[in-house]
Design a protein around this motif. Structure first.
Motif, PDB file in Angstrom:
ATOM      1  N   THR A 205     -39.317  77.857 -76.715  1.00  0.00           N
ATOM      2  CA  THR A 205     -38.973  76.600 -77.385  1.00  0.00           C
ATOM      3  C   THR A 205     -37.895  76.812 -78.437  1.00  0.00           C
ATOM      4  O   THR A 205     -36.938  76.023 -78.527  1.00  0.00           O
ATOM      5  CB  THR A 205     -40.232  75.990 -78.024  1.00  0.00           C
ATOM      6  OG1 THR A 205     -41.178  75.710 -76.989  1.00  0.00           O
ATOM      7  CG2 THR A 205     -39.916  74.710 -78.771  1.00  0.00           C
ATOM      8  N   MET A 206     -38.032  77.859 -79.238  1.00  0.00           N
ATOM      9  CA  MET A 206     -37.035  78.108 -80.282  1.00  0.00           C
ATOM     10  C   MET A 206     -35.653  78.319 -79.681  1.00  0.00           C
ATOM     11  O   MET A 206     -34.654  77.764 -80.160  1.00  0.00           O
ATOM     12  CB  MET A 206     -37.449  79.322 -81.110  1.00  0.00           C
ATOM     13  CG  MET A 206     -36.489  79.665 -82.245  1.00  0.00           C
ATOM     14  SD  MET A 206     -36.446  78.436 -83.559  1.00  0.00           S
ATOM     15  CE  MET A 206     -38.030  78.739 -84.336  1.00  0.00           C
ATOM     16  N   LEU A 207     -35.564  79.120 -78.624  1.00  0.00           N
ATOM     17  CA  LEU A 207     -34.264  79.375 -78.007  1.00  0.00           C
ATOM     18  C   LEU A 207     -33.672  78.092 -77.447  1.00  0.00           C
ATOM     19  O   LEU A 207     -32.495  77.771 -77.692  1.00  0.00           O
ATOM     20  CB  LEU A 207     -34.407  80.424 -76.904  1.00  0.00           C
ATOM     21  CG  LEU A 207     -33.105  80.779 -76.164  1.00  0.00           C
ATOM     22  CD1 LEU A 207     -32.104  81.408 -77.116  1.00  0.00           C
ATOM     23  CD2 LEU A 207     -33.394  81.714 -74.985  1.00  0.00           C
TER      24      LEU A 207
ATOM     25  N   GLY B 238     -54.395  73.902 -79.067  1.00  0.00           N
ATOM     26  CA  GLY B 238     -54.560  74.881 -80.126  1.00  0.00           C
ATOM     27  C   GLY B 238     -53.289  75.598 -80.546  1.00  0.00           C
ATOM     28  O   GLY B 238     -53.196  76.091 -81.666  1.00  0.00           O
ATOM     29  N   GLU B 239     -52.306  75.698 -79.651  1.00  0.00           N
ATOM     30  CA  GLU B 239     -51.109  76.481 -79.958  1.00  0.00           C
ATOM     31  C   GLU B 239     -49.882  75.634 -80.266  1.00  0.00           C
ATOM     32  O   GLU B 239     -48.827  76.164 -80.623  1.00  0.00           O
ATOM     33  CB  GLU B 239     -50.830  77.421 -78.785  1.00  0.00           C
ATOM     34  CG  GLU B 239     -51.958  78.410 -78.574  1.00  0.00           C
ATOM     35  CD  GLU B 239     -51.865  79.196 -77.280  1.00  0.00           C
ATOM     36  OE1 GLU B 239     -51.584  80.390 -77.341  1.00  0.00           O
ATOM     37  OE2 GLU B 239     -52.094  78.595 -76.217  1.00  0.00           O
ATOM     38  N   ALA B 240     -50.016  74.322 -80.162  1.00  0.00           N
ATOM     39  CA  ALA B 240     -48.852  73.441 -80.263  1.00  0.00           C
ATOM     40  C   ALA B 240     -48.108  73.592 -81.584  1.00  0.00           C
ATOM     41  O   ALA B 240     -46.873  73.546 -81.627  1.00  0.00           O
ATOM     42  CB  ALA B 240     -49.285  71.988 -80.064  1.00  0.00           C
ATOM     43  N   GLY B 241     -48.850  73.774 -82.682  1.00  0.00           N
ATOM     44  CA  GLY B 241     -48.201  73.873 -83.986  1.00  0.00           C
ATOM     45  C   GLY B 241     -47.322  75.089 -84.124  1.00  0.00           C
ATOM     46  O   GLY B 241     -46.302  75.064 -84.834  1.00  0.00           O
ATOM     47  N   CYS B 242     -47.684  76.180 -83.453  1.00  0.00           N
ATOM     48  CA  CYS B 242     -46.856  77.385 -83.470  1.00  0.00           C
ATOM     49  C   CYS B 242     -45.657  77.260 -82.547  1.00  0.00           C
ATOM     50  O   CYS B 242     -44.727  78.074 -82.628  1.00  0.00           O
ATOM     51  CB  CYS B 242     -47.681  78.599 -83.053  1.00  0.00           C
ATOM     52  SG  CYS B 242     -48.763  79.233 -84.337  1.00  0.00           S
ATOM     53  N   ILE B 243     -45.671  76.271 -81.667  1.00  0.00           N
ATOM     54  CA  ILE B 243     -44.613  76.131 -80.672  1.00  0.00           C
ATOM     55  C   ILE B 243     -43.520  75.176 -81.157  1.00  0.00           C
ATOM     56  O   ILE B 243     -42.339  75.524 -81.205  1.00  0.00           O
ATOM     57  CB  ILE B 243     -45.197  75.634 -79.341  1.00  0.00           C
ATOM     58  CG1 ILE B 243     -46.265  76.590 -78.835  1.00  0.00           C
ATOM     59  CG2 ILE B 243     -44.093  75.454 -78.292  1.00  0.00           C
ATOM     60  CD1 ILE B 243     -47.105  76.042 -77.695  1.00  0.00           C
ATOM     61  N   GLY B 244     -43.922  73.967 -81.532  1.00  0.00           N
ATOM     62  CA  GLY B 244     -42.931  72.951 -81.873  1.00  0.00           C
ATOM     63  C   GLY B 244     -42.475  72.961 -83.312  1.00  0.00           C
ATOM     64  O   GLY B 244     -41.302  72.672 -83.609  1.00  0.00           O
TER      65      GLY B 244
END
Length: 753
Positions: free
Chosen positions: A352-354, A701-707
């Motif tokens: 996502t970051m890239l 559970g992981e969405a906050g670390c992704i977006g």
């Protein structure tokens, strides 16, 4: 289901009634500590343990020679070109990371074991250190390689009006669970019982059985209360195996608990990738092609899921966008450092970051609004299920709706107008956008639902819990389907002796797949209840109606049997066990495919000109987790993930020097977010049900670390764009931002002169 029920676990946990591994000290318990390497790489010249053995209270000392013949821990080789790096419980002739265990000392108290470890004479001849970096001048072994290609990327780039590129450096991060790792094992009557702070108890049982050459039936793993995991407790560790080995050898309970520094030094780390990419773009704002290179540090040994971050990052690209022509390569490199495994997101944040940095850079070159540019390239809502160029199938989604809702709730146009006004006043203000997609686990999970003699229902799951509210969520599923109150439901998990074999809790899979298994188990139990109820009440099976009090006849509500009466009818005379099962339904549920969550984040950031300190003004976030089981639990997971995503973006960073020595081995040096760092956030949702599981649920559970990290980084980049600052790397500390602003000002000054 769908109600914001309060967490049933919390009263016990917040009143000190929780039971963690460190709370368990059986009679006669011995304590284990390790002699650890002080070098990142070297030959063991001498290991003198005589003084340690002679210390009063020391019961045993173990070295690698005592572990000869030990089996190997499993590694999940999900991609073909991998050179596995095995775990060594104790180093034999060579050490490969600072903190690697070299010897284990067992004593009657923890203090004595620690004192004895300090007496060990360990002489190591240093060797050259591999950093895991993908640089020609660094001799680092490549242990993983995989490519994803589709279409004709070369032709797409040749036809492009613009080509933009970015490089992203992800710092190594510590999962930083509130509870450090811990292990307790006991060998009794030919059986091994191990209490581990783990998120995968059945996997740990399998590894212990294989490594110790024991039948599965002789190994029981119990995960009591677990104070957070985030991927850092997904695999077996050398310390876990050593504790189990010592307990078996000594015939006594043996316990080890990590300190915070132990975990920073020797637990698995996350992230640590360097990713670069190029985007081919047409003049009308259409993305034509993507090239990407993903380089991952993998540390000195491979935990079970070591290849997952690289695999996820590659297969997720190009995210929620229509890009058919791609050329993506992922590589993994050995490093003389702690192992690198999955950490909340596991490759999803890297992809996502890239992609989101590339989308911002392309929007800048095209002079398009970043949100509008993204909207033009989104996968259409009527295109699902959508086959991606990396071979994945996106099950459902509506990415345009995510963008439109986020734009509305952020007041995006007014926010841009406010930015222009603030900039006229000399303020440094930025707006960042990110979109993400999130694969939420695949495969199978198990569940058992039982009607007990006392009329209660026991729901046992192969999923486990580390603070997510799993007992609350699963009791809601059972209560809804069985038409009983949640209080009638007991949820069992985390004990391989009491719960069915399962995968555990990771990859945002527990609600979708574990919950799907529980649905199927309850459906099977209801069939049995209807048959038994029809026999007892002398009616047709289709007339039996379950309710909180018991079962009744649809046409004659007065004819009913309590749950206790139904169970007693089936079981006969009392046995003294109120939890004896009268009826039981067990299933192994295989998901029809992978559920893919998605979301859109808009963050605004203010930067202090004098100090470079970034302050997140607000976050507006729209998430699609499919059908939501409990909105309160979902919000908790989103905000918790956001806190860790903010940590990566702004402050967290494991640092090694050139000799492989860790410089951030305590919380004096490794920064983690505090409550005061968490910004205001407005969370909204859409629901596009997943067709892959009976609940229609997706992961959260992981969405906050992704977006969130991508939105923050893009917001800071937007804020600094008037200075000509681009490509600033995480963590975006005040010092980095201040230096970037002043370096840019210096460059402008030199040009003016």
């Amino acid at each position: 289901m769908g109600e914001a029920l309060r967490r049933r676990e919390d009263r016990r946990l917040v009143t000190g009634q929780g039971r963690y591994v460190d709370d368990l000290t059986p009679e006669g318990c011995l304590h284990l500590e390790f002699v650890r390497s002080q070098f990142a790489h070297g030959e063991i010249v001498e290991l003198d343990l005589e003084e340690a053995r002679a210390l009063d209270g020391v019961v045993a000392v173990f070295t690698a020679a005592d572990l000869a013949g030990l089996g190997a821990a499993a590694i999940n080789l999900l991609i073909p070109d991998v050179r596995p790096q095995p775990m060594h419980v104790l180093a034999a002739e060579r050490v490969e990371a600072v903190g690697q265990p070299v010897a284990a000392i067992v004593a009657t108290s923890r203090a004595i074991a620690r004192d004895a470890a300090q007496l060990a004479g360990l002489d190591i001849e240093p060797l050259s250190v591999a950093s895991g970096e993908d640089r020609p001048e660094v001799l680092t072994p490549e242990v993983l390689s995989h490519d994803w290609r589709s279409g004709d990327a070369d032709a797409a780039f040749a036809a492009a009006d613009h080509v933009v590129g970015v490089t992203v450096e992800h710092s190594l991060l510590a999962p930083m669970a509130l509870e450090p790792r811990a292990a307790l094992a006991d060998w009794r009557e030919g059986r091994l019982t191990a209490w581990l702070s783990t998120q995968t108890p059945h996997r740990a049982r399998d590894d212990l059985a294989r490594m110790l050459a024991l039948p599965l039936a002789q190994v029981r793993v119990i995960a009591p209360d677990v104070g957070g995991a985030f991927g850092g407790k997904a695999s077996i560790y050398p310390e876990d195996v050593m504790v189990a080995f010592a307990a078996r050898r000594l015939g006594a309970p043996v316990k080890w608990c990590a300190t915070r520094s132990d975990d920073l030094l020797a637990a698995t780390h996350g992230r640590g990738a360097t990713t670069s990419g190029e985007l081919a773009v047409a003049a009308d704002g259409t993305v034509l092609g993507l090239r990407a290179k993903l380089a991952f540090q993998l540390g000195s040994w491979m935990p079970f899921s070591a290849v997952i971050p690289a695999r996820n990052a590659g297969r997720i690209l190009p995210g929620p966008y229509r890009v058919e022509d791609i050329d993506i390569g992922a590589k993994g490199y050995f490093a003389n450092r702690a192992a690198v495994g999955i950490y909340r997101g596991a490759g999803r944040p890297e992809a996502t970051m890239l992609m989101e940095r590339l989308m911002d850079e392309a929007a800048r070159v095209l002079s398009l609004d970043p949100l509008e540019f993204r909207r033009r390239n989104l996968i259409a809502a009527d295109a699902f299920p959508y086959a991606t160029p990396t071979g994945e199938t996106l099950d459902s989604g509506n990415y345009q709706a995510l963008v439109d809702m986020a734009r509305h709730h952020a007041g995006y146009d007014a926010l841009r107008a406010r930015q222009a006004e603030l900039r006229r006043d000399g303020k440094i203000f930025g707006i960042g956008v990110s979109l993400y997609i999130e694969p939420c686990g695949q495969g199978w999970e198990s569940a058992t639902a039982s009607l007990c003699r006392d009329g209660t229902i026991i729901a046992a799951t192969g999923s486990s819990a580390q603070g997510q509210g799993r007992e609350t969520a699963f009791s809601q599923i059972v209560a809804d389907l069985m038409r009983v109150s949640p209080e009638r439901v007991t949820v069992r998990h985390g004990d391989t002796g009491e719960s069915p074999t399962g995968i555990g809790a990771l990859a945002s899979r527990s609600t979708a797949i574990g919950g799907g298994a529980m649905v199927r188990a309850c459906e099977g139990l209801l069939e049995q209840i209807r048959r038994a109820g029809a026999e007892l009440l002398q009616c047709g099976e289709d007339e039996i109606v379950p309710g909180d009090a018991g079962v009744s006849v649809a046409s004659d509500q007065g004819r009913m049997a309590t749950w206790e009466a139904l169970a007693g009818h089936l079981l006969g005379p009392e046995t003294g066990d109120p939890k004896e099962a009268a009826l039981c339904s067990s299933v192994v549920f295989h998901a029809d495919g992978e559920a893919w969550a998605s979301g859109c984040c808009i963050a605004s950031v203010i930067i202090d000109e004098d100090t470079g300190t970034p302050t997140i003004d607000e976050v507006v976030w729209v998430d699609d987790a499919g059908v939501v089981l409990n909105p309160m639990l979902v919000r908790g997971q989103l905000v918790g993930g956001m806190a860790q995503g903010l940590g990566e973006a702004l402050m967290e960073r494991i640092v090694y020097d050139e000799d492989g020595q860790m410089l951030t081995g305590s919380l004096m040096d490794y920064a983690v977010p505090r409550a005061a760092d968490i910004p205001p956030v407005r969370i909204e949702k859409i629901e596009t049900p997943s067709p892959t599981n009976p609940l229609g649920a997706k992961g959260v559970g992981e969405a906050g670390c992704i977006g969130i990290p991508a939105a923050i980084v893009n917001a800071v980049g937007d804020a600094l764009s008037p200075f000509g600052v681009r490509g600033l790397q995480m963590p975006l500390t005040s010092e980095r931002i201040w230096r970037a602003m002043h370096d840019a000002a210096g460059r402008r000054s030199n040009v003016d002169q």
